[in-house]
Design a protein around this motif. Structure first.
Motif, PDB file in Angstrom:
ATOM      1  N   ALA A  61     100.492 -18.947  82.820  1.00 43.01           N
ATOM      2  CA  ALA A  61      99.273 -18.146  82.967  1.00 43.01           C
ATOM      3  C   ALA A  61      98.413 -18.631  84.118  1.00 43.01           C
ATOM      4  O   ALA A  61      97.453 -17.954  84.500  1.00 43.01           O
ATOM      5  N   PHE A  62      98.773 -19.795  84.676  1.00 43.33           N
ATOM      6  CA  PHE A  62      97.922 -20.419  85.702  1.00 43.33           C
ATOM      7  C   PHE A  62      98.768 -21.399  86.497  1.00 43.33           C
ATOM      8  O   PHE A  62      99.650 -22.082  85.964  1.00 43.33           O
ATOM      9  N   TYR A  63      98.505 -21.455  87.788  1.00 42.30           N
ATOM     10  CA  TYR A  63      99.070 -22.497  88.653  1.00 42.30           C
ATOM     11  C   TYR A  63      97.990 -22.889  89.647  1.00 42.30           C
ATOM     12  O   TYR A  63      97.346 -22.032  90.259  1.00 42.30           O
ATOM     13  N   TRP A  64      97.818 -24.160  89.826  1.00 35.15           N
ATOM     14  CA  TRP A  64      96.685 -24.648  90.606  1.00 35.15           C
ATOM     15  C   TRP A  64      96.687 -24.126  92.046  1.00 35.15           C
ATOM     16  O   TRP A  64      95.637 -23.908  92.635  1.00 35.15           O
ATOM     17  N   MET A 108      96.617 -32.560  88.726  1.00 39.55           N
ATOM     18  CA  MET A 108      96.266 -31.158  88.709  1.00 39.55           C
ATOM     19  C   MET A 108      96.291 -30.614  87.273  1.00 39.55           C
ATOM     20  O   MET A 108      96.996 -31.137  86.412  1.00 39.55           O
ATOM     21  N   PRO A 109      95.525 -29.571  87.003  1.00 33.39           N
ATOM     22  CA  PRO A 109      95.412 -29.068  85.636  1.00 33.39           C
ATOM     23  C   PRO A 109      96.640 -28.281  85.188  1.00 33.39           C
ATOM     24  O   PRO A 109      97.301 -27.613  85.988  1.00 33.39           O
ATOM     25  N   ASP A 157     103.027 -29.922  94.613  1.00 28.44           N
ATOM     26  CA  ASP A 157     103.535 -28.657  95.182  1.00 28.44           C
ATOM     27  C   ASP A 157     104.881 -28.370  94.515  1.00 28.44           C
ATOM     28  O   ASP A 157     105.941 -28.654  95.072  1.00 28.44           O
ATOM     29  N   TYR A 158     104.821 -27.787  93.319  1.00 25.32           N
ATOM     30  CA  TYR A 158     105.997 -27.715  92.463  1.00 25.32           C
ATOM     31  C   TYR A 158     106.562 -26.308  92.251  1.00 25.32           C
ATOM     32  O   TYR A 158     107.732 -26.169  91.924  1.00 25.32           O
ATOM     33  N   TYR A 159     105.748 -25.270  92.363  1.00 26.92           N
ATOM     34  CA  TYR A 159     106.196 -23.940  91.951  1.00 26.92           C
ATOM     35  C   TYR A 159     106.297 -22.974  93.131  1.00 26.92           C
ATOM     36  O   TYR A 159     105.451 -22.978  94.031  1.00 26.92           O
ATOM     37  N   ALA A 163      90.774 -19.440  94.732  1.00 29.35           N
ATOM     38  CA  ALA A 163      89.928 -19.753  93.574  1.00 29.35           C
ATOM     39  C   ALA A 163      90.571 -20.813  92.693  1.00 29.35           C
ATOM     40  O   ALA A 163      89.892 -21.744  92.227  1.00 29.35           O
ATOM     41  N   THR A 164      91.872 -20.704  92.458  1.00 28.86           N
ATOM     42  CA  THR A 164      92.535 -21.706  91.618  1.00 28.86           C
ATOM     43  C   THR A 164      92.569 -23.065  92.321  1.00 28.86           C
ATOM     44  O   THR A 164      92.412 -24.105  91.676  1.00 28.86           O
ATOM     45  N   ARG A 165      92.760 -23.042  93.646  1.00 27.50           N
ATOM     46  CA  ARG A 165      92.766 -24.314  94.382  1.00 27.50           C
ATOM     47  C   ARG A 165      91.400 -24.994  94.345  1.00 27.50           C
ATOM     48  O   ARG A 165      91.313 -26.212  94.133  1.00 27.50           O
TER      49      ARG A 165
END
Length: 395
Positions: free
Chosen positions: A274-277, A298-299, A373-375, A282-284
């Motif tokens: 539902a979320f990726y940093w 990271m969250p 930096d995973y996804y 905005a997420t960053r």
């Protein structure tokens, strides 16, 4: 003269009561695992996220300060339920948030029903929360077993993964996820050839992996969380499941899991979140604020969900003009959820937040250019497609 004095006394008393109420804090309780297998995906990070939400709301609502309480449920439903009961009854907590481990969340939800309290589940994923256990004042904020099963399983099925074997946690979350995924797989022309159930907190997955390997299934799906999931994936590499041609899939993965496993082992894993940093500006921006308080971590989507839930709960109080749970819950459903991870989402009457989900592939070590930096984003799944079906069990 006596009448004027009496009026003055009444006014003074009224002002005194109002002043005392204004100083009484509104209390929000973060209930989770602070040091066990779910501490990385929720734990202290969820507390940081909740406090960030309070700070971003100005620290007050209705003129009253907002306080965040914290408790560890120790992975036990009875402990979680007792904390919830004490918080609602004695400590003045008006909302409980987070609550990883579905069996504990269901126990807390029952207490919330009895005490007419708000419950905001960000880490618990059983779809029963918005099904047979639903209440007017409880919400499933971030993800659930049905939404994860629909999105991830459908993507794998489209790639030709028709036969499945589950290695699943033997508690409410695992049972619900396997049930929901089995339904999706069957509806889309696939089949489940076997399931094996592991206890919570196991460290040796050897016998479970041998069963999966021997099944000949095209897809081996892990249905576990926290360190259980990390251990299962690491040991699957040692047993050579992926090297032998079986596709490894997780129906619930957090970025903390990928961090713990490492890209060398987790690479090419498909997952829904539902979320990726690093999804957008905005997420960053929010995630960098979070990481500054968490030593660079990271969250997870669960921690981001805690922020979103607490922020919206505060908005609900402001709109309702009261902390009465029924009134606040109604107000929360009237206001669109809008924050760094959620964009104008409505809340269904069963408590599900109609949010977009995202299909990701875990990058290879060569593709990753910086820490966390995973996804790689493969697809955005619109809220209407991602949403679990409305359960007839929710009355």
């Amino acid at each position: 003269m006596i009448k004027k004095c009496l009026i003055g006394l009444v006014l003074a008393a009224t002002v005194g009561v109002a002043s005392a109420e204004a100083q009484t804090p509104i209390k929000i309780g973060v209930l989770n695992d602070q040091g066990g297998i779910y501490a990385d995906l929720a734990g202290p990070g969820s507390v940081v996220a909740a406090r960030m939400a309070v700070e971003d709301a100005g620290g007050k609502v209705l003129g009253r300060p907002i306080e965040v309480l914290v408790a560890d449920h120790q992975g036990k439903p009875d402990v979680g339920a007792n904390i919830a009961r004490r918080w609602y009854d004695l400590d003045g907590v008006t909302a409980i948030v987070d609550v990883p481990v579905s069996s504990i969340a269901l126990a807390v939800q029952q207490v919330a029903r009895e005490k007419n309290g708000i419950a905001l589940f960000s880490s618990a994923s059983t779809s029963d929360i918005i099904g047979k256990a639903c209440t007017p004042t409880s919400f499933q904020w971030t993800f659930n077993t049905a939404s994860a099963a629909r999105s991830t399983a459908q993507a794998v099925l489209k790639e030709g993964g028709k036969s499945w074997f589950f290695i699943a946690a033997d508690y409410a979350f695992g049972r619900a996820m396997v049930r929901d995924a089995t339904a999706v797989i069957g509806e889309n022309g696939g089949r489940v050839v076997g399931t094996t159930w592991h206890p919570l907190g196991t460290t040796d997955f050897g016998s479970f992996l041998l069963q999966a390997q021997g099944s000949g299934a095209q897809v081996v799906s892990f249905v576990s969380g926290g360190s259980d999931f990390i251990n299962a994936v690491k040991q699957s590499a040692e047993f050579g499941l992926a090297a032998g041609g079986q596709k490894i899939v997780s129906l619930q993965t957090f970025i903390s899991d990928v961090h713990g496993i490492g890209l060398a082992t987790a690479q090419n894993l498909l997952l829904t979140a539902a979320f990726y940093w690093d999804l957008d500006d905005a997420t960053r921006a929010w995630s960098n604020r979070f990481a500054a308080r968490m030593g660079g971590r990271m969250p997870t989507m669960a921690q981001a969900g805690v922020y979103s839930a607490v922020r919206h709960y505060i908005k609900g109080i402001a709109k309702a003009g009261t902390v009465d749970s029924v009134a606040v819950a109604a107000a929360m459903r009237e206001i669109p959820v809008d924050d760094m991870m959620t964009h104008g989402a409505k809340i269904r009457d069963d408590g599900w937040v109609m949010r977009d989900l995202y299909l990701f592939r875990v990058k290879t070590p060569a593709e990753s250019k910086r820490p966390w930096d995973y996804y790689e984003l493969l697809a955005k799944i619109p809220a209407d497609e991602a949403a679990p079906p409305r359960s007839p069990d929710c009355k």
